[in-house]
Design an enzyme around this catalytic site. Structure first.
Site, PDB file in Angstrom:
ATOM      1  CG  ASN A   9      -4.482  -5.106 -11.107  1.00  0.00           C
ATOM      2  OD1 ASN A   9      -4.429  -6.280 -11.482  1.00  0.00           O
ATOM      3  ND2 ASN A   9      -3.632  -4.182 -11.533  1.00  0.00           N
ATOM      4  CD1 TRP A  10      -7.449  -9.623  -6.849  1.00  0.00           C
ATOM      5  CD2 TRP A  10      -7.687 -11.771  -7.442  1.00  0.00           C
ATOM      6  NE1 TRP A  10      -8.552 -10.121  -6.204  1.00  0.00           N
ATOM      7  CE2 TRP A  10      -8.720 -11.444  -6.555  1.00  0.00           C
ATOM      8  CE3 TRP A  10      -7.634 -13.065  -7.961  1.00  0.00           C
ATOM      9  CZ2 TRP A  10      -9.695 -12.351  -6.173  1.00  0.00           C
ATOM     10  CZ3 TRP A  10      -8.596 -13.984  -7.577  1.00  0.00           C
ATOM     11  CH2 TRP A  10      -9.621 -13.633  -6.677  1.00  0.00           C
ATOM     12  CE  LYS A  11      -0.814  -4.210  -9.167  1.00  0.00           C
ATOM     13  NZ  LYS A  11       0.191  -3.247  -8.710  1.00  0.00           N
ATOM     14  CG  HIS A  95      -1.366  -1.634 -14.423  1.00  0.00           C
ATOM     15  ND1 HIS A  95      -0.078  -1.582 -13.938  1.00  0.00           N
ATOM     16  CD2 HIS A  95      -2.177  -1.502 -13.352  1.00  0.00           C
ATOM     17  CE1 HIS A  95      -0.117  -1.429 -12.620  1.00  0.00           C
ATOM     18  NE2 HIS A  95      -1.381  -1.382 -12.240  1.00  0.00           N
ATOM     19  CD  GLU A  97       2.318  -3.362 -11.595  1.00  0.00           C
ATOM     20  OE1 GLU A  97       1.588  -4.326 -11.883  1.00  0.00           O
ATOM     21  OE2 GLU A  97       2.362  -2.859 -10.456  1.00  0.00           O
ATOM     22  CD  GLU A 169      -3.251   2.025 -10.805  1.00  0.00           C
ATOM     23  OE1 GLU A 169      -3.670   1.502  -9.766  1.00  0.00           O
ATOM     24  OE2 GLU A 169      -2.636   1.395 -11.680  1.00  0.00           O
ATOM     25  N   GLY A 175       2.477   0.089  -5.073  1.00  0.00           N
ATOM     26  CA  GLY A 175       3.213  -0.956  -4.366  1.00  0.00           C
ATOM     27  C   GLY A 175       4.291  -0.442  -3.437  1.00  0.00           C
ATOM     28  CB  SER A 216       0.130   2.757  -1.626  1.00  0.00           C
ATOM     29  OG  SER A 216       1.337   2.233  -2.160  1.00  0.00           O
ATOM     30  N   GLY A 237      -4.434  -2.774  -5.653  1.00  0.00           N
ATOM     31  CA  GLY A 237      -3.563  -3.919  -5.913  1.00  0.00           C
ATOM     32  C   GLY A 237      -3.421  -4.776  -4.665  1.00  0.00           C
ATOM     33  N   GLY A 238      -2.308  -4.591  -3.953  1.00  0.00           N
ATOM     34  CA  GLY A 238      -1.966  -5.444  -2.806  1.00  0.00           C
ATOM     35  C   GLY A 238      -3.094  -5.647  -1.800  1.00  0.00           C
TER      36      GLY A 238
HETATM   37  P1  13P Z   1      -1.061  -1.267  -5.045  1.00  0.00           P
HETATM   38  O1  13P Z   1      -2.428  -1.053  -4.495  1.00  0.00           O
HETATM   39  O2  13P Z   1      -0.464  -2.601  -4.622  1.00  0.00           O
HETATM   40  O3  13P Z   1      -0.154  -0.110  -4.794  1.00  0.00           O
HETATM   41  O4  13P Z   1      -1.212  -1.398  -6.636  1.00  0.00           O
HETATM   42  C1  13P Z   1      -1.912  -0.405  -7.297  1.00  0.00           C
HETATM   43  C2  13P Z   1      -2.135  -0.838  -8.681  1.00  0.00           C
HETATM   44  O5  13P Z   1      -1.232  -0.882  -9.496  1.00  0.00           O
HETATM   45  C3  13P Z   1      -3.486  -1.256  -9.057  1.00  0.00           C
HETATM   46  O6  13P Z   1      -3.598  -1.406 -10.426  1.00  0.00           O
END
Ligand code: 13P
Length: 256
Positions: A9-11, A95, A97, A169, A175, A216, A237-238
């Site tokens: 997930n590149w966000k 998600h 977020e 999640e 994050g 994470s 994500g990251g």
């Molecule tokens: P991180 O891996 O950056 O914690 O993000 C997780 C996430 O929200 C993937 O959708």
């Protein structure tokens, strides 16, 4: 046996064509040589078309990070299921977020409409669920996550439910560099996510649906999650927005 699935997930990163193409050029061949895992990249909408062209003959699939449930209409700024289905096979829905904005855009009811629309268009929804820190500390994880799973799957047939992918999640782990413990994630995924699916659709569907962990996840901890019997992959994500993602995927597969 459930086939592991790792989703990047590149966000809101790498949304310019040269950035996205640059990374995919460096990772696609090494990733293509890792067997036994389904791989999905979910970049911003702005680069889906260019990456769809680039990955046309690749085993790496593409996904969107959300979508609207309507196919057309006066919805300024929205992207419809058919627009997504023209470029992708997957779509992330619900998600945290997006749920966090508090609007109706990704409420439980909206997620359910989006799941139904995704399935109707042949897309595989990746449905995100997870509790915040306060709920976790109050011991409310099971009730809260179970209700999210129930709401997302309302009105689906057994066949449709079996085509969904879930991502557990916990919000406090996203994050923050503070992932859930693999044992705790395994427990919530088994008891709550799979348990709720079993209540609604039976053990066979619950045993077939893939459930990822997210929050994470890094190359250093992925093996511990993949070693858990209920965890079928990760939503990353990251750690997915650089070439280090290749090593993360290699370690994930080695740990199975
Ligand atoms: P991180 O891996 O950056 O914690 O993000 C997780 C996430 O929200 C993937 O959708």
């Amino acid at each position: 046996m459930r086939r592991p699935i790792i989703v990047a997930n590149w966000k809101m990163h790498l949304g310019r064509a040269e950035e996205a193409v640059g990374l995919v050029r460096r990772i696609r061949h090494p990733l293509g040589r890792v067997p036994g895992v389904e791989l999905v990249l979910c970049p911003p909408f702005t680069v889906l078309a260019v990456l769809a062209e680039m990955l046309r003959r690749s085993a790496i699939a593409l996904g969107a990070q959300t979508m609207h449930w309507e196919d057309r209409g006066p919805h300024t700024g929205e992207v419809s299921p058919s627009m997504v289905a023209a470029l992708c096979r997957y779509v992330i829905l619900g998600h945290s977020e997006r749920r966090a904005t508090g609007g109706s855009d990704e409420s439980d009811a909206a997620v359910n409409r989006k799941v139904q629309a995704a399935l109707a268009h042949g897309l595989t929804p990746i449905i995100c669920v997870g509790e915040n820190a306060a709920r976790n500390e109050a011991g409310e994880t099971e009730g809260f996550v179970g209700a999210q799973v129930r709401a997302a799957l309302a009105g689906l047939t057994v066949d449709q439910a079996g085509r969904c992918v879930f991502a557990y999640e916990p919000i406090w782990a996203i994050g923050t560099g503070r992932s859930a413990s693999p044992a705790a994630a395994n427990r919530t995924i088994g008891l709550t996510v799979r348990g709720t699916i079993a209540d609604l659709f039976g053990e066979t569907v619950a045993g077939a649906v893939r459930v990822q962990y997210g929050g994470s996840v890094t190359a250093d901890n992925i093996a511990d999650f993949m070693a858990m019997p209920e965890i079928d992959g990760a939503l990353v994500g990251g750690a997915s927005i650089g070439t280090g993602f290749v090593e993360l995927v290699r370690r994930a597969v080695a740990a199975r």
